[in-house]
Design an enzyme around this catalytic site. Structure first.
Site, PDB file in Angstrom:
ATOM      1  CG  ASP A  89      -2.162   1.194   1.308  1.00  0.00           C
ATOM      2  OD1 ASP A  89      -2.372   1.264   0.354  1.00  0.00           O
ATOM      3  OD2 ASP A  89      -2.674   0.895   1.687  1.00  0.00           O
ATOM      4  CG  ASP A 271      -6.252  -4.827   1.340  1.00  0.00           C
ATOM      5  OD1 ASP A 271      -5.749  -4.537   2.541  1.00  0.00           O
ATOM      6  OD2 ASP A 271      -7.246  -3.974   0.712  1.00  0.00           O
ATOM      7  CB  CYS A 309     -13.181 -25.477   8.764  1.00  0.00           C
ATOM      8  SG  CYS A 309     -11.618 -24.673   8.654  1.00  0.00           S
ATOM      9  CB  CYS A 311      -7.967 -24.525   8.652  1.00  0.00           C
ATOM     10  SG  CYS A 311      -9.178 -24.859  10.427  1.00  0.00           S
ATOM     11  CB  CYS A 314     -10.526 -26.826  11.877  1.00  0.00           C
ATOM     12  SG  CYS A 314     -12.101 -25.410  12.223  1.00  0.00           S
ATOM     13  CG  HIS A 340     -10.488 -20.416  11.693  1.00  0.00           C
ATOM     14  ND1 HIS A 340     -11.309 -22.307  11.247  1.00  0.00           N
ATOM     15  CD2 HIS A 340     -12.164 -20.494  11.684  1.00  0.00           C
ATOM     16  CE1 HIS A 340     -12.387 -21.918  10.623  1.00  0.00           C
ATOM     17  NE2 HIS A 340     -12.707 -20.547  10.913  1.00  0.00           N
TER      18      HIS A 340
END
Length: 376
Positions: A89, A271, A309, A311, A314, A340
Site C-alpha cells: 500500500d 484485502d 473446515c 484447516c 480445525c 483459521h
C-alpha cells in the site's frame, strides 16, 4: 500481465502474471502491515494457509525498520521469507487516517508520525522510492483518501490532485525500475480511483486514470464511512469504466459477504484486516456464519471451530480448548484463530474461483450471501 479466463455475469476468473508468481483471481491478499500477520503467523505459516499474496504497508515500514534498511537486507521477500507476490500500500491511507496533524499541498503531505510525532514529508516520488526499496511485486500509487461523506467541491479538487500525483508516480517508477541497484526492476504500478460517493466524479476519474495504461486499477476511498449500499452502488457505477484487460482491486474490503457481492460486480482482488483483527478478539468465520469463541456454551464443546473446515486448526483443536486459551490469556488462542480465519478467507476465494471455473458461481453466490455474515 492480466489474463481474463472467463466470466459469469460480471464476475471474472483470471490470472495475474507477476515476477514472483501467478495470482489466481479473484484473490484475497493477506494483510501483513509491518511484514507479519498480526497474531504470531509467519510467512512460512501462510504457505500452509492457502495465501497467494502478502500485503505490506509503505508508511509503517518506512517508519520502522526503515525502507532503506529493508533494501540493505534484500527487500521484503528476503526480509520476511515470503517468496510469493507482495503488494505494498502506498501509505496514503495511513497518512490520512493515523496522522493527527497533516498539511496537504501539491508537492505532497507533511505529517506527524503516529509513533513519536516527528515530522515526515511524503509525496508521489517519496512513496514510489520507498516501495522500490521494499522491492514489492505491486506498488500502489500515492493518493488522497478522504472520509465519507465528503463535500463535493473538495472531492473534485482532491480527485484532480490524485490524478496529477498518479502521473508523477508513473514517471518516478519508470525511473526507479531502470536503476541498476533496484531490487525489482519489473515492479508493477496500480492506480487508485477516487471520488467519494459522487457518481460523476468516480466516472470521470476512472476515465482519466485508465488512459495511463497502468498494470492494474483499484477502487479506493470506500468502507470509510459510507453505507454498504452506497459502496455497492459505487462499484456498479465504476465497473463499466474499468479496463477489462487489467486487474481490479477493491481496497480495504471486507466481510465475506462484501467480497461475494464485489466479485458479483466484477472485482478481482481484495484485502482487509478483518479476518485477523476479529480472530484476535475470539471472533471466527465459518461456513454457517460468525462464531464468538468466548461463549460459555463452548466450555465443554469438543467440536472444531467449524465442522466444514479442514484447516490445520480445525483438524486438531476443539472449541473448548480454544475458549480455555482465550480465558487463560494464552497467545496461542489468537494464533489459532488467526490461522483459521486466514484459511477461511483464502478458501472462500478458492471456492469462488472453482465455482467460476464450473459455471456455478451464481448458485454459490445465492447460497452463501445470506449466511456468511450471520451470527451463530
Amino acid at each position: 500481465m492480466y489474463k481474463l479466463i472467463k466470466k459469469q455475469g460480471k464476475a471474472r476468473r483470471g490470472e495475474i502474471v507477476t515476477p514472483h508468481g501467478v495470482i489466481r483471481t479473484p484473490a484475497f491478499m493477506n494483510v501483513a502491515t509491518c511484514g507479519a500477520i498480526k497474531g504470531a503467523v509467519s510467512a512460512l505459516d501462510l504457505k500452509e494457509l492457502r495465501c497467494q499474496v502478502q500485503l505490506c504497508n509503505t508508511y509503517h515500514l518506512h517508519l520502522r525498520p526503515g525502507d532503506e534498511n529493508v533494501k540493505k537486507l534484500g527487500g521484503l521477500h528476503e526480509f520476511t521469507r515470503w517468496d510469493g507476490p507482495i503488494l505494498t500500500d502506498s501509505g496514503g491511507f495511513q497518512v490520512f487516517s493515523l496522522a493527527k496533524l497533516r498539511n496537504i499541498r501539491e508537492e505532497g503531505v507533511t505529517f506527524a508520525s503516529h509513533i513519536d510525532g516527528h515530522r515526515i514529508f511524503m509525496g508521489p516520488e517519496e512513496s514510489m522510492t520507498i516501495q522500490s526499496n521494499l522491492g514489492s511485486t505491486i506498488a500502489m500509487a500515492f493518493d488522497e483518501c478522504i472520509e465519507n461523506p465528503a463535500e463535493y467541491d473538495y472531492t473534485k479538487r482532491s480527485c484532480d490532485r490524485t490524478y496529477r500525483w498518479l502521473c508523477r508516480c508513473r514517471d518516478k517508477m519508470k525511473e526507479l525500475n531502470s536503476r541498476e541497484d533496484t531490487i525489482n526492476p519489473k515492479q508493477m504500478l496500480f492506480g487508485i480511483n477516487q471520488g467519494s460517493t459522487y457518481d460523476d466524479l468516480r466516472i470521470e476519474h476512472m476515465q482519466r486514470i485508465r488512459e495511463l495504461d497502468l498494470d492494474g486499477y483499484a477502487v479506493g476511498g470506500l468502507a470509510v464511512g459510507e453505507s454498504t449500499e452506497q459502496m455497492y452502488h459505487t462499484l456498479d457505477v465504476v465497473e463499466e469504466y474499468m479496463p477489462e484487460d487489467k486487474p481490479r482491486y477493491l481496497m480495504g474490503v471486507g466481510t465475506p459477504v462484501n467480497i461475494l457481492e464485489a466479485v458479483h460486480r466484477g472485482i478481482d482482488m481484495f484485502d482487509c484486516v478483518m479476518p485477523t483483527r476479529n480472530a484476535r478478539h475470539a471472533n471466527v468465520f465459518t461456513w454457517s456464519g460468525r462464531r464468538n469463541m468466548m461463549n460459555e456454551k463452548y466450555s465443554l464443546d469438543t467440536e472444531p471451530i467449524d465442522s466444514e473446515c479442514d484447516c490445520p486448526v480445525c483438524r486438531n483443536f476443539t472449541r473448548a480448548y480454544i475458549r480455555h486459551l482465550f480465558k487463560s490469556g494464552e497467545m496461542l488462542a489468537m494464533r489459532l484463530c488467526v490461522m483459521h480465519n486466514v484459511w477461511f478467507y483464502n478458501t472462500l476465494l478458492m471456492r469462488i474461483r472453482e465455482a467460476l471455473d464450473n459455471d456455478s458461481f451464481e448458485d454459490f453466490y445465492n447460497k452463501y450471501r445470506g449466511v456468511l455474515d450471520g451470527r451463530l
